[in-house]
Design a protein around this motif. Structure first.
Motif, PDB file in Angstrom:
ATOM      1  N   HIS A   1       0.827  -1.222   0.000  1.00 57.12           N
ATOM      2  CA  HIS A   1       0.000   0.000   0.000  1.00 57.12           C
ATOM      3  C   HIS A   1       0.860   1.271   0.000  1.00 57.12           C
ATOM      4  N   GLU A   2       2.133   1.094  -0.334  1.00 64.07           N
ATOM      5  CA  GLU A   2       3.081   2.211  -0.498  1.00 64.07           C
ATOM      6  C   GLU A   2       3.212   3.061   0.764  1.00 64.07           C
ATOM      7  N   GLY A   3       3.362   2.377   1.892  1.00 63.90           N
ATOM      8  CA  GLY A   3       3.502   3.085   3.165  1.00 63.90           C
ATOM      9  C   GLY A   3       4.943   3.368   3.561  1.00 63.90           C
ATOM     10  N   LEU A   4       5.895   2.743   2.855  1.00 66.24           N
ATOM     11  CA  LEU A   4       7.297   2.900   3.274  1.00 66.24           C
ATOM     12  C   LEU A   4       7.823   4.303   2.954  1.00 66.24           C
ATOM     13  N   GLN A   5       7.376   4.856   1.818  1.00 64.53           N
ATOM     14  CA  GLN A   5       7.855   6.202   1.453  1.00 64.53           C
ATOM     15  C   GLN A   5       7.349   7.273   2.415  1.00 64.53           C
ATOM     16  N   PRO A   6       6.016   7.320   2.720  1.00 63.45           N
ATOM     17  CA  PRO A   6       5.585   8.339   3.694  1.00 63.45           C
ATOM     18  C   PRO A   6       6.276   8.195   5.053  1.00 63.45           C
ATOM     19  N   LEU A   7       6.577   6.966   5.455  1.00 62.90           N
ATOM     20  CA  LEU A   7       7.311   6.779   6.724  1.00 62.90           C
ATOM     21  C   LEU A   7       8.692   7.411   6.621  1.00 62.90           C
ATOM     22  N   SER A   8       9.353   7.189   5.480  1.00 63.05           N
ATOM     23  CA  SER A   8      10.694   7.770   5.280  1.00 63.05           C
ATOM     24  C   SER A   8      10.636   9.289   5.252  1.00 63.05           C
ATOM     25  N   VAL A   9       9.587   9.829   4.627  1.00 58.09           N
ATOM     26  CA  VAL A   9       9.424  11.291   4.544  1.00 58.09           C
ATOM     27  C   VAL A   9       9.253  11.877   5.955  1.00 58.09           C
ATOM     28  N   LEU A  10       8.478  11.167   6.795  1.00 57.89           N
ATOM     29  CA  LEU A  10       8.200  11.667   8.154  1.00 57.89           C
ATOM     30  C   LEU A  10       9.453  11.726   9.031  1.00 57.89           C
ATOM     31  N   LEU A  11      10.518  11.028   8.636  1.00 57.21           N
ATOM     32  CA  LEU A  11      11.772  11.122   9.405  1.00 57.21           C
ATOM     33  C   LEU A  11      12.316  12.548   9.387  1.00 57.21           C
ATOM     34  N   GLY A  12      11.914  13.298   8.373  1.00 55.24           N
ATOM     35  CA  GLY A  12      12.380  14.685   8.267  1.00 55.24           C
ATOM     36  C   GLY A  12      11.796  15.581   9.345  1.00 55.24           C
ATOM     37  N   ASN A  13      10.700  15.131   9.961  1.00 52.57           N
ATOM     38  CA  ASN A  13      10.062  15.942  11.007  1.00 52.57           C
ATOM     39  C   ASN A  13      10.638  15.535  12.364  1.00 52.57           C
ATOM     40  N   SER A  14      11.888  15.891  12.589  1.00 51.89           N
ATOM     41  CA  SER A  14      12.568  15.380  13.793  1.00 51.89           C
ATOM     42  C   SER A  14      12.316  16.236  15.039  1.00 51.89           C
ATOM     43  N   GLU A  15      11.525  17.298  14.901  1.00 59.10           N
ATOM     44  CA  GLU A  15      11.237  18.157  16.065  1.00 59.10           C
ATOM     45  C   GLU A  15      10.209  17.503  16.996  1.00 59.10           C
ATOM     46  N   ASN A  16       9.197  16.870  16.388  1.00 49.21           N
ATOM     47  CA  ASN A  16       8.145  16.215  17.176  1.00 49.21           C
ATOM     48  C   ASN A  16       8.651  14.826  17.586  1.00 49.21           C
ATOM     49  N   LYS A  17       9.128  14.705  18.816  1.00 48.32           N
ATOM     50  CA  LYS A  17       9.797  13.471  19.253  1.00 48.32           C
ATOM     51  C   LYS A  17       8.838  12.290  19.380  1.00 48.32           C
ATOM     52  N   GLN A  18       7.585  12.564  19.766  1.00 49.30           N
ATOM     53  CA  GLN A  18       6.625  11.459  19.864  1.00 49.30           C
ATOM     54  C   GLN A  18       6.332  10.876  18.483  1.00 49.30           C
ATOM     55  N   LEU A  19       6.175  11.758  17.502  1.00 50.37           N
ATOM     56  CA  LEU A  19       5.959  11.314  16.122  1.00 50.37           C
ATOM     57  C   LEU A  19       7.191  10.568  15.627  1.00 50.37           C
ATOM     58  N   LEU A  20       8.368  11.109  15.921  1.00 55.87           N
ATOM     59  CA  LEU A  20       9.620  10.499  15.465  1.00 55.87           C
ATOM     60  C   LEU A  20       9.802   9.097  16.060  1.00 55.87           C
ATOM     61  N   ALA A  21       9.441   8.941  17.335  1.00 58.83           N
ATOM     62  CA  ALA A  21       9.553   7.627  17.985  1.00 58.83           C
ATOM     63  C   ALA A  21       8.634   6.610  17.296  1.00 58.83           C
ATOM     64  N   ALA A  22       7.415   7.039  16.963  1.00 51.97           N
ATOM     65  CA  ALA A  22       6.466   6.134  16.305  1.00 51.97           C
ATOM     66  C   ALA A  22       6.938   5.772  14.896  1.00 51.97           C
ATOM     67  N   VAL A  23       7.417   6.767  14.168  1.00 51.69           N
ATOM     68  CA  VAL A  23       7.849   6.552  12.778  1.00 51.69           C
ATOM     69  C   VAL A  23       9.090   5.661  12.720  1.00 51.69           C
ATOM     70  N   THR A  24      10.081   5.959  13.566  1.00 53.45           N
ATOM     71  CA  THR A  24      11.301   5.139  13.559  1.00 53.45           C
ATOM     72  C   THR A  24      10.976   3.713  13.996  1.00 53.45           C
ATOM     73  N   GLY A  25      10.002   3.573  14.919  1.00 56.87           N
ATOM     74  CA  GLY A  25       9.577   2.230  15.341  1.00 56.87           C
ATOM     75  C   GLY A  25       8.962   1.466  14.184  1.00 56.87           C
ATOM     76  N   ALA A  26       8.100   2.144  13.413  1.00 62.50           N
ATOM     77  CA  ALA A  26       7.457   1.497  12.256  1.00 62.50           C
ATOM     78  C   ALA A  26       8.504   1.104  11.213  1.00 62.50           C
ATOM     79  N   ILE A  27       9.484   1.979  10.983  1.00 64.00           N
ATOM     80  CA  ILE A  27      10.546   1.675   9.999  1.00 64.00           C
ATOM     81  C   ILE A  27      11.365   0.471  10.469  1.00 64.00           C
ATOM     82  N   TRP A  28      11.689   0.446  11.764  1.00 59.70           N
ATOM     83  CA  TRP A  28      12.461  -0.672  12.322  1.00 59.70           C
ATOM     84  C   TRP A  28      11.751  -2.006  12.052  1.00 59.70           C
ATOM     85  N   LYS A  29      10.477  -2.079  12.419  1.00 59.39           N
ATOM     86  CA  LYS A  29       9.769  -3.355  12.274  1.00 59.39           C
ATOM     87  C   LYS A  29       9.555  -3.710  10.804  1.00 59.39           C
ATOM     88  N   CYS A  30       9.285  -2.697   9.966  1.00 57.07           N
ATOM     89  CA  CYS A  30       9.106  -2.977   8.532  1.00 57.07           C
ATOM     90  C   CYS A  30      10.407  -3.476   7.904  1.00 57.07           C
TER      91      CYS A  30
END
Length: 626
Positions: free
Chosen positions: A295-324
């Motif tokens: 469902h092409e979710g890997l690219q939006p996850l990678s894009v969200l890494l650029g938003n490193s100011e919001n730490k809660q969002l960053l923790a969720a995104v990096t977690g999703a990338i790790w498991k994927c």
């Protein structure tokens, strides 16, 4: 890791795996002179709330709502003046206006921990659950919102469940309107129900209760909706429940991944965070990792890494990338999106929960050769090695894996060694946590294999060989398996093998031979094969009864076990007494089948072992009959 940022719906000790209750802050009693005008205002209004007729009560409640109820002074004044009991009693009347006014106040003041506990103590939750049966939709919504605010500690969540609240809250998600389009009223009712379910879903028993009440298809249906205000509590509930395998299965089969992926591109960071968090928890399952890619979710996850100011969002995104990234096909996609390069930039100045996930993701990505080079070129080796001095268990396990992955590349290995990385890994074998010990031992395998002068490097660690041999006394299967793998690598150096022999490696390995665990069998057989190469170790393995159990490994279903076992038996068969034991245990027939294997190493070892047994048999016959 995640709190409900903008909804203000999270408390300390929230998760079902943490403490039972949220913190009870100590209340500092102020002298009367310090009490605010609002405090006195509430004291005056309390008289009318307590003693007036319904009209006076409603007016007093409206006046009370005009005060700043977000102020702690006001909240505590309501509690101190005995007004809280009255507000709860008003819920149990038939006067809808009184019930509404009371709930509006309770909803606001229950932001205070003391008030939340007091409401639960006074039986307020039970009455609120009863109100969920009211024919008045607005009143039901208010009750659900207040439950959402109060049910932030274990006892409150339990009360809601025990009084049938979960089933009633799930019913609020079932739209009254017919057809596909939801009316505004439905959306608001469902939003309030979802908010309460979100708070309640932090308890494992409540997760099961939501499922039994038919909540999953309703959550799936609302996930297709486009209103952010309902999506946040819906996805919040889903990500909370995704820790349960039954929910992960439903998230896959009900087609929810597509909508979670779609909302990763929402404009609302809180919604993005909960979607990423749900993927983080779900992507433990291989089918879901594949669906995220499909469902092409890997690219939006990678894009969200650029938003490193919001730490809660960053923790969720990096977690999703790790498991994927556990799936190789996903790692290849991440290479396309230059995700590894971005992850390396997040190795410093990040909170621990982000680091754990970033390192976890890099550990998975560096199983691919190209990424091992990328990490080195981006200057990632040094910050990774530096994290070997961390104290967090989950972080250390991930760092060990990442260092081991990087060490598969000789160029990386020389950097790791120059930064004292191998010594740090070795010292982690002393960590009391078996997961840390095992991951450190696994990481040492490629380090020993790819280091220049690895034998000398290993000897330079004072007491290092004794330490690793003694880990063979561990009770943990993964520690034993990883240590056997490390010993097999270390034993390739004769001097180190001699030292390990002095430390009693042979009897300790022999003691493990009766295991049924195929992974341990494989690495144990490899260790035995390499440890045969010194002195009288072959004889010692026979005397410590390792040979017969090892012979039984040939009946295992795993070809990797066959290969390692054949190598070990070939080495052991160089000693005549061991040949007798092997023959008695019927290995010849099993080995003959393996001589036809396409695996050259297995073929040669099987043939060599049979040859040794045959040679001994011929020599015995000759001695017997001349």
């Amino acid at each position: 890791y995640f709190s409900k940022a903008s909804s203000g719906l999270e408390d300390v000790g929230e998760s079902s795996s943490e403490t039972d209750e949220d913190e009870q802050p100590v209340r500092h009693q102020e002298g009367n002179t310090d009490l605010s005008p609002e405090y006195w205002g509430i004291q005056k209004l309390a008289k009318y709330v307590k003693g007036g007729d319904p009209t006076a009560t409603v007016i007093a409640l409206c006046s009370m709502r005009d005060l700043n109820l977000s102020q702690e002074a006001c909240q505590l004044a309501i509690k101190d003046t005995g007004c809280l009991e009255v507000l709860i009693n008003l819920l149990d009347t038939d006067e809808i206006k009184c019930q509404t006014g009371s709930l509006k106040i309770l909803k606001e003041i229950s932001e205070n921990v003391l008030i939340r506990h007091a409401i639960a103590d006074l039986g307020g939750l039970e009455i609120m659950v009863k109100i969920l049966d009211s024919p008045d939709t607005d009143l039901k919504c208010l009750a659900a919102e207040t439950i959402a605010s109060v049910a932030r500690f274990k006892r409150a969540r339990k009360t809601v469940r025990q009084h049938g609240g979960i089933k009633r809250l799930v019913e609020l998600l079932d739209p009254i309107s017919v057809g596909l389009s939801y009316q505004a009223k439905d959306t608001e009712t469902a939003r309030c129900g979802a908010l309460a379910l979100w708070s309640c879903s932090k308890s494992t028993k409540n997760k099961k209760a939501i499922r039994k009440a038919g909540g999953i298809p309703l959550l799936a249906r609302w996930l297709k909706c486009s209103h952010t205000n309902i999506l946040i509590p819906i996805v919040g509930t889903l990500q909370e429940c995704a820790s349960e395998p039954s929910y992960r299965l439903a998230i896959r089969t009900e087609g929810m991944i597509e909508n979670l992926v779609k909302n990763l591109s929402s404009e609302h960071e809180e919604l993005q965070m909960h979607c990423a968090s749900a993927i983080f928890k779900c992507a433990e399952d291989e089918e879901i990792r594949d669906l995220v890619r499909k469902h092409e979710g890997l690219q939006p996850l990678s894009v969200l890494l650029g938003n490193s100011e919001n730490k809660q969002l960053l923790a969720a995104v990096t977690g999703a990338i790790w498991k994927c990234a556990i799936s190789r096909e996903n790692v290849l996609k991440f290479q396309e999106y230059k995700t590894v390069e971005t992850l390396v930039t997040l190795l410093t100045d990040q909170p621990e929960e982000v680091l754990i996930n970033v390192i976890g993701a890099l550990g998975e990505c560096c199983q691919e050769q190209e990424n091992r080079g990328t990490i080195r070129r981006c200057g990632g080796i040094a910050p990774i090695v530096k994290l070997l001095t961390a104290t967090n268990r989950a972080l250390l396990v991930n760092v060990n894996k990442a260092v081991g992955g990087c060490a598969m590349e000789p160029e990386n290995m020389s950097i790791i060694d120059s930064l004292d990385g191998v010594r740090l890994l070795w010292s982690l074998l002393k960590n009391p946590n078996p997961d840390v010990q095992a991951s450190a031992a696994w990481a040492l395998c490629p380090c020993v294999e790819n280091a220049k002068n690895s034998g000398e490097m290993v000897r330079s660690f004072v007491g290092g060989l004794e330490l690793i041999v003694n880990l063979l006394k561990s009770k943990d299967k993964e520690v034993l398996t990883s240590v056997c793998a490390a010993i097999a690598n270390i034993a390739k150096d004769q001097e180190n093998l001699a030292v390990m022999t002095d430390h009693g490696v042979v009897p300790l390995l022999s003691k493990l031979a009766n295991t049924n665990n195929n992974k341990l069998r494989r690495h144990l057989a490899e260790a035995i094969a390499h440890c045969c190469m010194w002195g009288s170790n072959r004889v010692a393995f026979g005397e410590t009864k390792a040979v017969a159990p090892l012979a039984r490994y040939l009946k295992a279903k795993d070809p990797l076990v066959h290969r390692a076992t054949a190598l070990a038996l070939y080495q052991l068969s160089e000693y005549p007494n061991n040949c007798v034991i092997l023959h008695e245990n019927g290995v010849v027939k099993l080995l003959l089948a393996m001589v036809g294997s396409t695996d050259d190493a297995l073929q040669e070892a099987a043939a060599g072992c049979i040859a040794n047994i045959r040679r001994l048999a011929l020599a015995t016959e000759k001695a017997k009959y001349g």
